[in-house]
Design an enzyme around this catalytic site. Sequence first.
Site, mmCIF file in Angstrom:
data_model
loop_
_atom_site.group_PDB
_atom_site.id
_atom_site.type_symbol
_atom_site.label_atom_id
_atom_site.label_comp_id
_atom_site.label_asym_id
_atom_site.label_seq_id
_atom_site.Cartn_x
_atom_site.Cartn_y
_atom_site.Cartn_z
ATOM 1 C CB CYS A 113 -1.115 -0.077 1.207
ATOM 2 S SG CYS A 113 -2.351 1.770 1.460
ATOM 3 C CG HIS A 156 -5.703 -2.422 -1.690
ATOM 4 N ND1 HIS A 156 -4.292 -3.062 -1.776
ATOM 5 C CD2 HIS A 156 -5.310 -0.905 -1.605
ATOM 6 C CE1 HIS A 156 -3.587 -2.060 -0.944
ATOM 7 N NE2 HIS A 156 -4.292 -0.623 -1.374
ATOM 8 C CD GLU A 157 -6.807 1.720 -4.978
ATOM 9 O OE1 GLU A 157 -5.811 0.824 -4.863
ATOM 10 O OE2 GLU A 157 -6.438 2.552 -3.757
ATOM 11 C CG HIS A 160 -7.664 2.881 1.058
ATOM 12 N ND1 HIS A 160 -6.994 3.106 2.180
ATOM 13 C CD2 HIS A 160 -6.791 1.948 -0.338
ATOM 14 C CE1 HIS A 160 -5.319 2.609 1.409
ATOM 15 N NE2 HIS A 160 -5.468 2.009 0.239
#
Length: 186
Positions: A113, A156-157, A160
């Site tokens: 990351c 993954h994004e 966030h």
Amino acid sequence: MITMDNIIREGHPTLRRSADLVTFPLSAEDRKIATEMMEFLSNSQDEKIAAQLNLRAGVGLAAPQIDVSKRIVALLIPGEYEDDPPELAKVMFNPKIVSHSIESACLKGGEGCLSVDREVPGFVVRHSRITVSYQDAEGVTHKARYKGYIAIVVQHEIDHLNGVMFYDHINEQAPFAVEDDVIIIE
Ligand SMILES: O=C(O)C[C@@H](Cc1ccccc1)[C@H](O)SCc1ccccc1
Ligand code: NI
């Protein structure tokens, strides 16, 4: 222009917040943020520019990583060969996983990351296939289905935007233990 100095690191509270929905029509500021996020990914994947600006390569970036708590993600996933068009080049506003496979998958090499300056070994088990609803810069809603590596990056994004870091998914007691039916992506 976004550089590594603009990317906040783990421990910064914004990375643990649930980001706010983007409203339309886009403000000039939100439009600029989206453009600069995509520009960062492009620069980070250009050897010369990345070396000049000391950028870590990235295939995805979420607005909270530049301390903007808004539901914006940029994705720039290169094609297989240098001259190929990107697998995915897109800015998604208000992305949401609306359905997903029962089957799970993870990257064999684990994840990293841009907001984490350390290695955190372990399998990050995610959905192997997802359907994402998102808005484009004009506010038009789209639905797209992803699988494999692209699905991993998109998840993954989107994590966030919900204050989730990749290592939250790693089993601390057994970082590389996964169920037999989890697909391990090379
Ligand atoms: O920190 C970020 O959100 C960007 C990550 C996204 C990522 C997605 C899936 C798995 C690992 C990381 C960066 O792209 S990390 C750097 C990177 C660069 C090229 C390929 C894979 C990871
Ligand atoms: Ni990240």
